[in-house]
Motif scaffolding. Structure first.
Motif, PDB file in Angstrom:
ATOM      1  N   SER A  82       0.827  -1.217   0.000  1.00  0.00           N
ATOM      2  CA  SER A  82       0.000   0.000   0.000  1.00  0.00           C
ATOM      3  C   SER A  82       0.859   1.265   0.000  1.00  0.00           C
ATOM      4  N   GLY A  83       2.131   1.102   0.310  1.00  0.00           N
ATOM      5  CA  GLY A  83       3.022   2.268   0.344  1.00  0.00           C
ATOM      6  C   GLY A  83       3.166   2.866   1.734  1.00  0.00           C
ATOM      7  N   HIS A  84       2.421   2.316   2.717  1.00  0.00           N
ATOM      8  CA  HIS A  84       2.485   2.891   4.073  1.00  0.00           C
ATOM      9  C   HIS A  84       3.866   2.750   4.702  1.00  0.00           C
ATOM     10  N   GLU A  85       4.504   1.593   4.469  1.00  0.00           N
ATOM     11  CA  GLU A  85       5.796   1.389   5.123  1.00  0.00           C
ATOM     12  C   GLU A  85       6.822   2.421   4.627  1.00  0.00           C
ATOM     13  N   GLU A  86       6.686   2.747   3.373  1.00  0.00           N
ATOM     14  CA  GLU A  86       7.638   3.675   2.753  1.00  0.00           C
ATOM     15  C   GLU A  86       7.290   5.134   3.044  1.00  0.00           C
ATOM     16  N   ARG A 101       9.837  17.590  20.326  1.00  0.00           N
ATOM     17  CA  ARG A 101       9.604  17.224  18.919  1.00  0.00           C
ATOM     18  C   ARG A 101       8.253  17.735  18.474  1.00  0.00           C
ATOM     19  N   HIS A 102       8.184  18.190  17.221  1.00  0.00           N
ATOM     20  CA  HIS A 102       6.946  18.779  16.732  1.00  0.00           C
ATOM     21  C   HIS A 102       6.697  18.417  15.283  1.00  0.00           C
ATOM     22  N   ARG A 103       5.401  18.530  14.872  1.00  0.00           N
ATOM     23  CA  ARG A 103       5.066  18.399  13.454  1.00  0.00           C
ATOM     24  C   ARG A 103       5.607  19.633  12.763  1.00  0.00           C
ATOM     25  N   ALA A 129      11.250  12.890   7.768  1.00  0.00           N
ATOM     26  CA  ALA A 129      10.033  12.068   7.750  1.00  0.00           C
ATOM     27  C   ALA A 129       9.982  11.156   8.977  1.00  0.00           C
ATOM     28  N   PHE A 130       8.827  11.132   9.637  1.00  0.00           N
ATOM     29  CA  PHE A 130       8.619  10.269  10.801  1.00  0.00           C
ATOM     30  C   PHE A 130       7.450   9.342  10.487  1.00  0.00           C
ATOM     31  N   ASN A 131       7.721   8.023  10.405  1.00  0.00           N
ATOM     32  CA  ASN A 131       6.654   7.086  10.060  1.00  0.00           C
ATOM     33  C   ASN A 131       5.670   6.939  11.226  1.00  0.00           C
ATOM     34  N   LEU A 132       4.371   7.046  10.905  1.00  0.00           N
ATOM     35  CA  LEU A 132       3.343   7.103  11.949  1.00  0.00           C
ATOM     36  C   LEU A 132       2.819   5.735  12.394  1.00  0.00           C
ATOM     37  N   MET A 133       3.303   4.667  11.755  1.00  0.00           N
ATOM     38  CA  MET A 133       2.740   3.365  12.116  1.00  0.00           C
ATOM     39  C   MET A 133       3.335   2.849  13.423  1.00  0.00           C
ATOM     40  N   LEU A 134       2.444   2.393  14.313  1.00  0.00           N
ATOM     41  CA  LEU A 134       2.895   1.821  15.589  1.00  0.00           C
ATOM     42  C   LEU A 134       3.338   0.384  15.354  1.00  0.00           C
ATOM     43  N   ARG A 185      -2.180   5.589  15.085  1.00  0.00           N
ATOM     44  CA  ARG A 185      -1.117   6.374  14.449  1.00  0.00           C
ATOM     45  C   ARG A 185      -0.267   6.984  15.545  1.00  0.00           C
ATOM     46  N   ASN A 186       1.015   6.843  15.377  1.00  0.00           N
ATOM     47  CA  ASN A 186       1.915   7.398  16.379  1.00  0.00           C
ATOM     48  C   ASN A 186       2.097   8.897  16.111  1.00  0.00           C
ATOM     49  N   GLU A 187       1.006   9.641  16.296  1.00  0.00           N
ATOM     50  CA  GLU A 187       1.011  11.082  16.010  1.00  0.00           C
ATOM     51  C   GLU A 187       2.141  11.766  16.777  1.00  0.00           C
ATOM     52  N   ILE A 188       2.824  12.683  16.113  1.00  0.00           N
ATOM     53  CA  ILE A 188       3.939  13.371  16.773  1.00  0.00           C
ATOM     54  C   ILE A 188       3.415  14.235  17.928  1.00  0.00           C
ATOM     55  N   ASN A 189       2.368  14.975  17.671  1.00  0.00           N
ATOM     56  CA  ASN A 189       1.750  15.798  18.729  1.00  0.00           C
ATOM     57  C   ASN A 189       0.242  15.552  18.807  1.00  0.00           C
TER      58      ASN A 189
END
Ligand code: ATP
Length: 453
Positions: A82-86, A101-103, A129-134, A185-189
């Motif tokens: 799906s492209g999520h990992e990338e 850390r911030h968006r 880039a910070f991947n949001l997948m837990l 989603r591992n949201e940054i903030n």
């Protein structure tokens, strides 16, 4: 609304939600955990009403939709395809002074330069880039082979089960698959209360169609979704439709509408309605080698269906319902005393409790018995609440804060102590107008059902 006023309104909503048992911080007794929330007794009913109505409207009432309930953890290959990992990432930037850390795309700016919202220093690192997948591990060994992700959206299960669902449901294009479930989603903030959290629930539809129908079905679904919001008590005038311009949409999307609600903290996304072309199914065909195409028996063509995706957040919609419902008004009693009445004006369909039932006095067994018998007669059809403590006015106010649209009081007339004329009738009090009317117990259920369905 002025900024201070909006912030105050939001504070009042958050405080009411805690005080009345709508929403609590997750793990509160241990200091909470950022980005996670628990729904209390009233909140869970509100959210359930929302999800049930979504399901009824989008699945049960339609011939062209079927439901599914996929696992939260899927084969990692799904997220590669799906492209999520990338690419499922947000830009992140660190403050070199306080190390927070911030968006990067949400930083405030001073003289055209981004600065840290925590300490104010304009000394941020370049965005990365910070991947949001837990992540987690499935199996006893914590190695790369066992790495899994908690799904960041429910959608992918509907794509990878397309063949199974097509074969077993015998649907013909156009048709849709609907799913409600948790996403992470591992949201940054995480911020704005339950608006942006790390664990949330989505209500998603993948509506498959012929390529030439994609654009018009996107407009059709936009209309359907606006009608849905209206039917749960969020008027069109409160929703802004953001037609995402070329260049800002995902590269595979030919049309995307964001539906945005005027939250007290600003106009923000409730739902996206995206025409995703054949991108997802094609990617899974490419990576799995399985035939996720469609054979049209009439035209004898074989092709990869296109898809329109209305994707809504259950928590964001619940928050919109709470914000829309919250109201304060000044009321004056018979003796001329004024007070503020806080009332949650939920649409009766969404209200956590549909009807409060009160005996006028708790020490009169005949009244208690009659009230209990009304509760028993309504319980199978709606959520009801029995309350015998305190003055009637106070009991009404408590239900106003819970957003209960109707309250019934059982008094001496009801049980025939003042003669036969009013026996078998109760006082029905309406939350919004505070008007009271006398109705027969035998008419009560039908009257309430008409309003809450
Ligand atoms: P945003 O831009 O606000 O991060 P998004 O465009 O990434 O949202 P989608 O991927 O389109 O969101 O997800 C569909 C829906 O899922 C959103 O419209 C929203 O209602 C909900 N959703 C997404 N992320 C979150 C979150 N972190 N917390 C709560 N709900 C969310």
């Amino acid at each position: 609304m002025a900024k201070d006023e909006s912030a105050q309104r939001m504070e009042k909503i958050v405080s009411l939600c805690k005080r009345r048992g709508f929403i609590f911080q997750s793990s509160e007794i241990y200091g909470g955990i950022n980005g996670f929330w628990d729904y209390g007794p009233l909140g869970v009913e509100l959210k359930r009403n929302l999800k049930d109505f979504w399901w009824k409207r989008n699945v049960r009432e339609r011939d062209d939709m079927v439901g599914m309930d996929g696992a939260i953890i899927m084969n990692r290959a799904v997220w590669k395809a799906s492209g999520h990992e990338e690419t499922f990432s947000d830009p992140m930037s660190d403050c070199r002074v306080c190390n927070t850390r911030h968006r990067a795309d949400q930083l405030p700016e001073r003289d055209g330069k981004p600065y840290c919202p925590h300490c104010g220093a304009a000394n941020m690192t370049e965005p990365r880039a910070f991947n949001l997948m837990l992540k987690s591990y499935a199996g006893p060994v914590e190695n790369d082979d066992n790495l899994v992700y908690l799904r960041p959206e429910t959608a992918q299960a509907m794509f990878v089960q397309f063949r199974n669902i097509l074969d077993t449901s015998r649907q013909k294009l156009p048709f849709g698959i609907a799913q409600i479930g948790k996403a992470f989603r591992n949201e940054i903030n995480p911020r704005n209360y339950i608006f942006r959290s790390r664990e949330f629930e989505q209500m998603e539809i993948e509506y498959f169609c012929r390529p030439e129908d994609g654009l018009k079905l996107t407009d059709y679904w936009l209309e359907e979704r606006l009608r849905f919001y209206e039917d749960i008590g969020i008027p069109r005038s409160k929703i802004r439709i953001n037609d995402i311009p070329d260049g800002d949409r995902a590269f595979y999307s030919k049309k995307t509408y964001d539906l945005e609600y005027e939250f007290p903290f600003g106009v923000s996304e409730l739902e996206g309605v995206a025409y995703r072309t054949d991108y997802d199914l094609s990617k899974h065909i490419e990576h799995s080698g399985k035939p996720l195409d469609y054979y049209d028996e009439v035209t004898k063509e074989r092709f990869v269906p296109h898809v329109v995706e209305p994707s809504a957040g259950a928590d964001r919609t619940a928050l919109a319902l709470l914000c829309e419902a919250f109201d304060e008004e000044t009321v004056t009693d018979d003796k001329g005393k004024s007070e503020i009445r806080t009332v949650m004006r939920f649409h009766p369909r969404m209200a956590p409790i549909k009807c409060g039932v009160f005996p006028l006095l708790k020490n009169k067994p005949a009244l208690v018995e009659a009230a209990r018998s009304i509760i028993a007669s309504l319980r199978a059809d709606m959520n009801v609440f029995y309350d015998e403590s305190g003055a009637i006015g106070r009991r009404y106010r408590r239900q106003d804060e819970a957003g209960t649209p109707f309250c019934v009081t059982v008094d001496f007339d009801t049980v025939g102590e003042n003669g036969p004329e009013k026996a078998g009738t109760v006082t029905l009090r309406h939350r919004d107008s505070m008007l009271q009317e006398r109705v027969a117990i035998t008419d009560l259920k039908a009257l309430l059902l008409e309003k809450i369905r």
